[in-house]
Design a protein around this motif. Structure first.
Motif, PDB file in Angstrom:
ATOM      1  N   SER A  95     -22.876  30.292  48.249  1.00  0.00           N
ATOM      2  CA  SER A  95     -21.984  29.673  47.264  1.00  0.00           C
ATOM      3  C   SER A  95     -22.723  29.154  46.037  1.00  0.00           C
ATOM      4  CB  SER A  95     -21.213  28.522  47.915  1.00  0.00           C
ATOM      5  OG  SER A  95     -22.104  27.475  48.289  1.00  0.00           O
ATOM      6  N   GLY A  96     -24.037  28.937  46.156  1.00  0.00           N
ATOM      7  CA  GLY A  96     -24.807  28.382  45.045  1.00  0.00           C
ATOM      8  C   GLY A  96     -24.867  26.877  45.037  1.00  0.00           C
ATOM      9  N   ASP A  97     -24.049  26.226  45.873  1.00  0.00           N
ATOM     10  CA  ASP A  97     -24.048  24.766  45.934  1.00  0.00           C
ATOM     11  C   ASP A  97     -25.070  24.220  46.924  1.00  0.00           C
ATOM     12  OD1 ASP A  97     -21.936  24.557  44.106  1.00  0.00           O
ATOM     13  OD2 ASP A  97     -20.456  24.878  45.699  1.00  0.00           O
ATOM     14  N   ALA A  98     -25.497  25.059  47.876  1.00  0.00           N
ATOM     15  CA  ALA A  98     -26.377  24.586  48.946  1.00  0.00           C
ATOM     16  C   ALA A  98     -27.672  23.947  48.429  1.00  0.00           C
ATOM     17  CB  ALA A  98     -26.680  25.728  49.915  1.00  0.00           C
ATOM     18  N   PRO A  99     -28.432  24.614  47.534  1.00  0.00           N
ATOM     19  CA  PRO A  99     -29.684  23.985  47.070  1.00  0.00           C
ATOM     20  C   PRO A  99     -29.456  22.625  46.423  1.00  0.00           C
ATOM     21  CG  PRO A  99     -29.619  26.297  46.457  1.00  0.00           C
ATOM     22  CD  PRO A  99     -28.252  25.946  46.946  1.00  0.00           C
ATOM     23  N   LEU A 137     -33.245  13.685  48.467  1.00  0.00           N
ATOM     24  CA  LEU A 137     -33.806  12.821  47.429  1.00  0.00           C
ATOM     25  C   LEU A 137     -33.179  11.435  47.453  1.00  0.00           C
ATOM     26  CD1 LEU A 137     -35.610  12.425  44.955  1.00  0.00           C
ATOM     27  CD2 LEU A 137     -33.756  13.345  43.552  1.00  0.00           C
ATOM     28  N   LEU A 138     -31.849  11.366  47.498  1.00  0.00           N
ATOM     29  CA  LEU A 138     -31.178  10.076  47.492  1.00  0.00           C
ATOM     30  C   LEU A 138     -31.518   9.260  48.734  1.00  0.00           C
ATOM     31  CD1 LEU A 138     -27.626  10.971  46.102  1.00  0.00           C
ATOM     32  CD2 LEU A 138     -29.403   9.641  44.967  1.00  0.00           C
ATOM     33  N   THR A 166     -25.413  13.300  42.364  1.00  0.00           N
ATOM     34  CA  THR A 166     -24.858  12.409  43.390  1.00  0.00           C
ATOM     35  C   THR A 166     -24.132  13.142  44.514  1.00  0.00           C
ATOM     36  OG1 THR A 166     -22.772  12.130  42.179  1.00  0.00           O
ATOM     37  CG2 THR A 166     -24.546  10.566  41.696  1.00  0.00           C
ATOM     38  N   ASP A 167     -23.870  14.427  44.354  1.00  0.00           N
ATOM     39  CA  ASP A 167     -23.122  15.161  45.384  1.00  0.00           C
ATOM     40  C   ASP A 167     -24.043  15.442  46.571  1.00  0.00           C
ATOM     41  OD1 ASP A 167     -20.862  16.276  46.438  1.00  0.00           O
ATOM     42  OD2 ASP A 167     -21.150  18.236  45.487  1.00  0.00           O
ATOM     43  N   VAL A 168     -23.708  14.887  47.737  1.00  0.00           N
ATOM     44  CA  VAL A 168     -24.498  15.081  48.949  1.00  0.00           C
ATOM     45  C   VAL A 168     -23.677  15.874  49.963  1.00  0.00           C
ATOM     46  CG1 VAL A 168     -25.893  13.017  48.613  1.00  0.00           C
ATOM     47  CG2 VAL A 168     -23.727  12.848  49.853  1.00  0.00           C
ATOM     48  N   ILE A 169     -24.290  16.187  51.092  1.00  0.00           N
ATOM     49  CA  ILE A 169     -23.634  17.053  52.068  1.00  0.00           C
ATOM     50  C   ILE A 169     -22.315  16.449  52.544  1.00  0.00           C
ATOM     51  CG2 ILE A 169     -23.829  18.002  54.393  1.00  0.00           C
ATOM     52  CD1 ILE A 169     -26.723  18.527  53.894  1.00  0.00           C
TER      53      ILE A 169
END
Length: 316
Positions: A75-79, A87-88, A264-267
């Motif tokens: 999807s391209g969002d995984a990395p 990191l957060l 800020t978007d995390v899993i």
């Protein structure tokens, strides 16, 4: 003599068996809770390998192998979300541990018990503040009424520093969220360190005082090194959660503000948003399973490293 010894041994065995049985009975509610609410739901993990639909249910839905995982990574969002999550959480863990240790050392130097207890209560209070309340406070500080101004911008205007629209500037939010987590967890972590400090023998400090060591030198050369085992255990426990984003805090503060997603978007927030908008249970289950497996690897690695550094304080 032999018969008496055998009788005594049998009595001890019966007494020990009764004590063990009593302990098992006491543990049964906890064991039942874990079986029902922790291990039982693991059967649902097979959804990650199925093309799930509500009509067929979990076990009736067709298998699709690793397609759910492939969809996530393609999807391209995984990395982005993986890097953001690590990191957060690394920033949260490092900053909160350092703040907790510093606060514990400072509180330990307060001689008056009443003042010390009051200080502990004050710094521990933010741990109980709801993330929604934190979000409202941040909006007042950063955005003000109608998204303009804000207390921080008003303060910066005094020094002729231009106003910044904080809620459209993603680069600053890792630091803002870290400050929030330090405010929330600094006092909580300090209580753990204070409990460890109480186990340090006073004889060590008395010997250092006889040698002319100052309070600052004692804190640096005695208290801090003796807290390293506790520090190591907390690090291992924190590393175990480093792949799990703080969903409640991050989502309450950031919400669906797509402008801030790059930092800020995390899993956890990604999974929630995907399940809410797309409704693909298979992909979200695959992401959750991937998250758990990587978390397990992090825990195992942290335990191995800790065991090599200090075998005596290792949790295994």
């Amino acid at each position: 003599m032999q018969r008496g010894t055998a009788t005594t041994a049998r009595r001890r065995t019966r007494t020990s068996s009764r004590g063990t049985l009593a302990l098992l009975l006491l543990a049964l509610p906890g064991i039942a809770w874990f079986l029902v609410f922790a291990y039982g739901p693991m059967a649902g993990l097979i959804v990650a390998f199925k093309d799930f639909n509500v009509t067929d249910g979990i076990f009736g839905s067709p298998w699709n192998g690793l397609q759910n995982f492939a969809y996530f990574f393609a999807s391209g969002d995984a990395p982005r979300i993986v890097i953001n999550t690590i990191l957060l959480n690394a920033m949260f863990l490092t900053a909160s541990m350092a703040a907790g240790l510093l606060l514990a050392l400072m509180l330990n130097e307060i001689r008056g018990n009443l003042i010390r207890r009051f200080g502990q209560s004050v710094i521990f209070f933010p741990y109980f503040v709801s993330p929604i309340v934190v979000s409202i406070i941040l909006q007042a500080v950063l955005a003000g009424v109608g998204g303009r101004g804000g207390m921080l911008n008003d303060f910066l205007n005094v020094f002729d520093i231009p106003q910044l629209n904080w809620y459209t500037t993603p680069g600053v939010w890792p630091w803002i969220l870290t400050i929030v987590k330090v405010w929330q967890l600094g006092g909580y972590t300090s209580v753990i360190f204070l409990a460890a400090i109480t186990s340090i023998s006073e004889d060590v400090y008395e010997a250092a005082a006889l040698d002319g060591a100052s309070r600052a030198r004692m804190a640096r050369s005695i208290t801090t090194p003796l807290l390293l085992p506790t520090f190591g255990i907390l690090i291992v426990l924190g590393v175990g959660r480093i792949f799990f984003g703080d969903f409640a805090t991050i989502y309450a503060i950031v919400g669906d503000n797509g402008t801030l997603f790059p930092t800020t978007d995390v899993i956890d927030t990604y999974v929630f948003r995907s399940l809410r908008t797309v409704g693909d249970f298979g992909t979200t289950a695959a992401i959750g399973l991937f998250q758990s497996l990587v978390g397990f690897v992090f825990v195992a690695a942290a335990v191995i490293v800790q065991r090599r550094i200090d075998k005596e304080s290792s949790i295994l």
